[in-house]
Design a protein around this motif. Sequence first.
Motif, short mmCIF file in Angstrom:
data_model
loop_
_atom_site.label_atom_id
_atom_site.label_comp_id
_atom_site.label_asym_id
_atom_site.label_seq_id
_atom_site.Cartn_x
_atom_site.Cartn_y
_atom_site.Cartn_z
N PHE A 168 98.41 -26.00 -31.88
CA PHE A 168 97.43 -25.84 -30.81
C PHE A 168 96.22 -26.72 -31.12
CE2 PHE A 168 95.78 -23.76 -27.24
CZ PHE A 168 94.44 -23.53 -27.45
N LEU A 169 95.89 -27.67 -30.19
CA LEU A 169 94.80 -28.66 -30.41
C LEU A 169 95.02 -29.37 -31.74
CD1 LEU A 169 91.62 -26.75 -29.19
CD2 LEU A 169 92.82 -28.54 -28.01
N GLY A 170 96.20 -29.89 -31.98
CA GLY A 170 96.57 -30.51 -33.24
C GLY A 170 95.83 -31.76 -33.59
N HIS A 171 95.06 -32.34 -32.71
CA HIS A 171 94.34 -33.56 -33.01
C HIS A 171 93.02 -33.23 -33.68
CE1 HIS A 171 97.21 -35.71 -30.67
NE2 HIS A 171 97.03 -34.87 -29.68
N THR A 172 92.69 -33.98 -34.75
CA THR A 172 91.45 -33.70 -35.46
C THR A 172 90.33 -34.65 -35.11
OG1 THR A 172 92.19 -35.07 -37.29
CG2 THR A 172 92.64 -32.70 -37.43
N ASP A 173 90.62 -35.77 -34.54
CA ASP A 173 89.58 -36.73 -34.21
C ASP A 173 89.88 -37.33 -32.85
OD1 ASP A 173 88.09 -39.62 -35.85
OD2 ASP A 173 87.29 -38.17 -34.46
N VAL A 174 89.66 -36.55 -31.78
CA VAL A 174 90.02 -36.94 -30.43
C VAL A 174 88.79 -37.49 -29.73
CG1 VAL A 174 90.89 -36.10 -28.22
CG2 VAL A 174 91.74 -35.12 -30.34
N ASP A 175 88.97 -38.61 -29.05
CA ASP A 175 87.91 -39.19 -28.24
C ASP A 175 87.81 -38.37 -26.96
OD1 ASP A 175 86.15 -40.78 -26.87
OD2 ASP A 175 87.48 -42.51 -26.71
N ILE A 176 86.62 -37.88 -26.63
CA ILE A 176 86.43 -37.03 -25.46
C ILE A 176 86.92 -37.72 -24.19
CG2 ILE A 176 84.66 -35.94 -23.99
CD1 ILE A 176 85.17 -34.47 -26.57
N PRO A 205 94.92 -33.62 -19.35
CA PRO A 205 95.47 -32.33 -18.98
C PRO A 205 96.97 -32.24 -19.29
CG PRO A 205 95.00 -33.63 -17.03
CD PRO A 205 94.46 -34.38 -18.21
N LEU A 206 97.58 -33.34 -19.70
CA LEU A 206 99.00 -33.33 -20.01
C LEU A 206 99.26 -33.02 -21.48
CD1 LEU A 206 100.17 -36.33 -17.82
CD2 LEU A 206 100.28 -33.90 -17.32
N LYS A 207 98.44 -32.17 -22.04
CA LYS A 207 98.65 -31.71 -23.41
C LYS A 207 99.82 -30.73 -23.42
CE LYS A 207 94.24 -31.96 -25.70
NZ LYS A 207 94.85 -32.74 -26.71
N PRO A 208 100.58 -30.70 -24.51
CA PRO A 208 101.71 -29.77 -24.58
C PRO A 208 101.32 -28.31 -24.33
CG PRO A 208 101.84 -31.35 -26.36
CD PRO A 208 100.52 -31.58 -25.67
N THR A 209 100.14 -27.92 -24.75
CA THR A 209 99.69 -26.54 -24.54
C THR A 209 99.54 -26.23 -23.06
OG1 THR A 209 98.53 -26.62 -26.63
CG2 THR A 209 97.89 -24.88 -25.12
N VAL A 210 98.98 -27.17 -22.31
CA VAL A 210 98.79 -26.98 -20.88
C VAL A 210 100.13 -26.98 -20.16
CG1 VAL A 210 97.69 -27.90 -18.80
CG2 VAL A 210 96.48 -27.98 -20.98
N ILE A 211 101.02 -27.87 -20.56
CA ILE A 211 102.35 -27.93 -19.95
C ILE A 211 103.11 -26.64 -20.23
CG2 ILE A 211 104.58 -29.12 -20.00
CD1 ILE A 211 102.94 -31.71 -20.59
N ALA A 212 103.04 -26.15 -21.45
CA ALA A 212 103.72 -24.90 -21.80
C ALA A 212 103.15 -23.74 -20.99
CB ALA A 212 103.59 -24.62 -23.29
N ALA A 213 101.84 -23.72 -20.81
CA ALA A 213 101.22 -22.66 -20.02
C ALA A 213 101.72 -22.72 -18.57
CB ALA A 213 99.70 -22.78 -20.06
N ILE A 250 96.42 -21.42 -13.14
CA ILE A 250 96.25 -20.90 -14.50
C ILE A 250 96.18 -22.04 -15.52
CG2 ILE A 250 97.30 -19.50 -16.34
CD1 ILE A 250 96.12 -17.84 -14.05
N ALA A 251 97.05 -23.04 -15.38
CA ALA A 251 97.03 -24.19 -16.29
C ALA A 251 95.70 -24.94 -16.19
CB ALA A 251 98.20 -25.12 -16.01
N THR A 252 95.17 -25.05 -14.98
CA THR A 252 93.88 -25.72 -14.78
C THR A 252 92.76 -24.94 -15.46
OG1 THR A 252 94.63 -26.66 -12.69
CG2 THR A 252 92.25 -26.54 -13.04
N VAL A 253 92.78 -23.62 -15.33
CA VAL A 253 91.77 -22.79 -15.97
C VAL A 253 91.86 -22.93 -17.49
CG1 VAL A 253 91.11 -20.38 -16.42
CG2 VAL A 253 91.50 -21.15 -14.08
N ILE A 254 93.07 -22.89 -18.03
CA ILE A 254 93.25 -23.04 -19.48
C ILE A 254 92.73 -24.39 -19.94
CG2 ILE A 254 95.02 -23.36 -21.28
CD1 ILE A 254 96.60 -21.12 -19.86
N TYR A 255 93.07 -25.44 -19.20
CA TYR A 255 92.62 -26.78 -19.56
C TYR A 255 91.09 -26.87 -19.49
CZ TYR A 255 91.58 -31.72 -19.16
OH TYR A 255 91.04 -32.96 -19.34
N ARG A 256 90.54 -26.47 -18.36
CA ARG A 256 89.11 -26.66 -18.10
C ARG A 256 88.22 -25.78 -18.97
NH1 ARG A 256 84.69 -27.93 -18.11
NH2 ARG A 256 83.22 -28.05 -16.42
#
Length: 167
Positions: free
Chosen positions: A27-35, A40-48, A80-86
């Motif tokens: 979950f949020l596996g990236h440690t140095d992500v550029d904002i 929104p196509l993160k695996p967590t959002v897709i799974a949700a 729901i996926a939009t809410v989770i992402y946002r």
Amino acid sequence: MTLATIFTILLGVGAGYTVIAFLLGEFLGHTDVDIANISPLKPTVIAAFITVFGGAGLVLLQFVNEITALPLAGLIALAIATVIYRFIIVPLTKAQNTTVVAQQTLIGCQAEVTEKIPQGNYGKITYKVKDNIYTAPAKSEDGTEIARNSRVEIVHIEKNTYYVRVF
């Protein structure tokens, strides 16, 4: 294959992925992500989306016909996926980026040796950036021993090993 079976499979796949990803710490596996690159196509959002689509579809089939259940389940899953992402992914990623310091900006910073650095071997340093205290594995730049509590300067960083020298 019935629509109820498809919804059940999607619910199982989405829930299974979510559990496995959580257990593996993805979950949020990236440690140095550029904002700017938060997608929104993160695996967590897709799974949700998949999980909610399957679950909502199964529930809706109890109240409406298949033709109505399919788009309604899609809309609910998208909402729901939009809410989770946002409201979860974006804020957590931004918070993570405010505390993670780019390693190259640490060159020249002062640190303290918290575990003796033996000759040619590893020890540990502690340094402070923006009121946050970090620790890191360290080696002496020239391979000499550096005593615990010594004040050092970070000279360069290679593969997460901080090379230091005494002031």
